[in-house]
Design a protein around this motif. Sequence first.
Motif, mmCIF file in Angstrom:
data_model
loop_
_atom_site.group_PDB
_atom_site.id
_atom_site.type_symbol
_atom_site.label_atom_id
_atom_site.label_comp_id
_atom_site.label_asym_id
_atom_site.label_seq_id
_atom_site.Cartn_x
_atom_site.Cartn_y
_atom_site.Cartn_z
ATOM 1 N N LEU A 165 0.827 -1.203 0.000
ATOM 2 C CA LEU A 165 0.000 0.000 0.000
ATOM 3 C C LEU A 165 0.864 1.256 0.000
ATOM 4 C CD1 LEU A 165 -2.986 0.968 0.190
ATOM 5 C CD2 LEU A 165 -2.675 1.046 2.665
ATOM 6 N N VAL A 166 1.928 1.253 0.797
ATOM 7 C CA VAL A 166 2.832 2.404 0.873
ATOM 8 C C VAL A 166 3.514 2.641 -0.468
ATOM 9 C CG1 VAL A 166 5.007 3.215 1.860
ATOM 10 C CG2 VAL A 166 3.233 2.301 3.359
ATOM 11 N N ILE A 167 4.047 1.601 -1.078
ATOM 12 C CA ILE A 167 4.763 1.754 -2.347
ATOM 13 C C ILE A 167 3.783 2.078 -3.479
ATOM 14 C CG2 ILE A 167 6.213 0.535 -4.029
ATOM 15 C CD1 ILE A 167 7.448 -0.920 -1.614
ATOM 16 N N GLY A 168 2.535 1.651 -3.350
ATOM 17 C CA GLY A 168 1.515 2.014 -4.342
ATOM 18 C C GLY A 168 1.256 3.504 -4.400
ATOM 19 N N THR A 169 1.577 4.226 -3.312
ATOM 20 C CA THR A 169 1.432 5.685 -3.305
ATOM 21 C C THR A 169 2.267 6.314 -4.411
ATOM 22 O OG1 THR A 169 1.199 5.577 -0.894
ATOM 23 C CG2 THR A 169 1.607 7.750 -1.852
ATOM 24 N N ARG A 170 3.436 5.730 -4.680
ATOM 25 C CA ARG A 170 4.362 6.287 -5.661
ATOM 26 C C ARG A 170 3.722 6.362 -7.039
ATOM 27 N NH1 ARG A 170 10.513 4.318 -5.671
ATOM 28 N NH2 ARG A 170 10.425 5.679 -3.844
ATOM 29 N N ILE A 171 3.073 5.291 -7.489
ATOM 30 C CA ILE A 171 2.439 5.280 -8.815
ATOM 31 C C ILE A 171 1.297 6.279 -8.863
ATOM 32 C CG2 ILE A 171 1.175 3.883 -10.486
ATOM 33 C CD1 ILE A 171 3.983 3.003 -10.333
ATOM 34 N N SER A 172 0.419 6.210 -7.870
ATOM 35 C CA SER A 172 -0.781 7.039 -7.895
ATOM 36 C C SER A 172 -0.458 8.524 -7.794
ATOM 37 C CB SER A 172 -1.724 6.615 -6.764
ATOM 38 O OG SER A 172 -2.132 5.280 -6.942
ATOM 39 N N PHE A 173 0.582 8.883 -7.030
ATOM 40 C CA PHE A 173 0.947 10.299 -6.922
ATOM 41 C C PHE A 173 1.677 10.779 -8.166
ATOM 42 C CE2 PHE A 173 3.392 13.972 -5.564
ATOM 43 C CZ PHE A 173 2.489 14.668 -4.791
ATOM 44 N N LEU A 174 2.620 9.988 -8.658
ATOM 45 C CA LEU A 174 3.397 10.398 -9.830
ATOM 46 C C LEU A 174 2.541 10.514 -11.077
ATOM 47 C CD1 LEU A 174 6.791 8.476 -9.481
ATOM 48 C CD2 LEU A 174 6.383 10.919 -9.218
ATOM 49 N N ILE A 175 1.528 9.651 -11.198
ATOM 50 C CA ILE A 175 0.670 9.721 -12.383
ATOM 51 C C ILE A 175 -0.016 11.082 -12.455
ATOM 52 C CG2 ILE A 175 -1.339 8.693 -11.232
ATOM 53 C CD1 ILE A 175 -0.398 8.153 -14.905
ATOM 54 N N GLY A 176 -0.447 11.608 -11.294
ATOM 55 C CA GLY A 176 -1.074 12.925 -11.274
ATOM 56 C C GLY A 176 -0.086 14.014 -11.593
ATOM 57 N N PHE A 177 1.103 13.954 -11.004
ATOM 58 C CA PHE A 177 2.122 14.988 -11.200
ATOM 59 C C PHE A 177 2.546 15.058 -12.672
ATOM 60 C CE2 PHE A 177 6.498 16.503 -11.300
ATOM 61 C CZ PHE A 177 6.410 17.659 -10.540
#
Length: 369
Positions: A165-177
Amino acid sequence: MTQSAESFNKAAIRKIKKNLLGVASFLLICLAAFITIFAYFFSGDKVKNANQQNVIIAHQPMGFKQLLLEIPLDNYTKTNSISDFFFGKDIETEQVAIDSYKIEADSVSYIPYLGQGLTGELTKISLKEWTDKGIPKSEVENDFIYKKKFIFGTDAYGRDFYSRLVIGTRISFLIGFIAVFISLFVGIPIGAIGGYYRGKVDDFIMWLINVVWSIPTLLLVIAITLAIGKGFWQIFIAVGLTMWVEVARVVRGQFISYREREFVEAARALGFSDLRIIFKEILPNILAPVIVISAANFAAAILVESGLSFLGIGAQPPTPSWGNLIKENYSHIIIGEAHLALFPGIAIMLLVLAFNVFGNVLRDAFDVK
């Protein structure tokens, strides 16, 4: 002019600080950004994509604790590089769940864990598995035998769900940025040119906008993804290339309303170039609506990526994203493991809400009117 701009910025920051919901949203966004950068620092599983599998401990509840023995593989390295800190390590150890152990003169004896109520047979493994790789005997018990707590339990493959769940933050945040960056990079110049010059140039740009606008976003992203392939970066580009339309429409409308203003006429009379008028005179005055649409696009990009990952078109396993975590675990809701699907969904909801709220706060604070 500099003093006036500084005063305006200070006033805007004061407005933001007074809005408690806006401050909370900003702090949540900052937390997501911090976790994105240092994901493996917060993760309990330091392996790339938190993909250390151990099917013996699959489907364990939140707070589950297990004694583990790690046996180094041939590719084991004792030191960690900077790359390992930011992007995770390769799988370098075999992880064995055990009930008990005993370190003898030249071997480690252990009883493997086989599940509730099951007892395995006594197993011995030579200490050479460690010492041949430069690991002293004294470090075996301290560093390679330990009790681990799985905060959010384990998934169907025995992986640490909290780490996923923690590492999944990376994909979901970067996709928006990245999607917002691409949409601004493409949408602002196109909208500015159409709104400033009007005429045939504007007609062509509006035709292009209407064509892209008529295609549902999800279908367009799927088409682009299928054309350039599935993968980590492909999904970023695909989502970004579908979101420039909203930016271009907003910028075009604002430029149409500003192009006849007195300060623009004065700039033309002073002989300023069109490029300077567009980017130095008009663009700073339309930042408020651009900020709002960017925040909305950030939230929309997270939702689109989650939807694509749920459909199997987004980030590909074993790379975790909140969307494919829901896909992998939504069927577990009926078997008493609802948190495996609910937690990624709640994370998506909170981050999307934070961007929408903070975008509205910025609009009100920086509105030049």
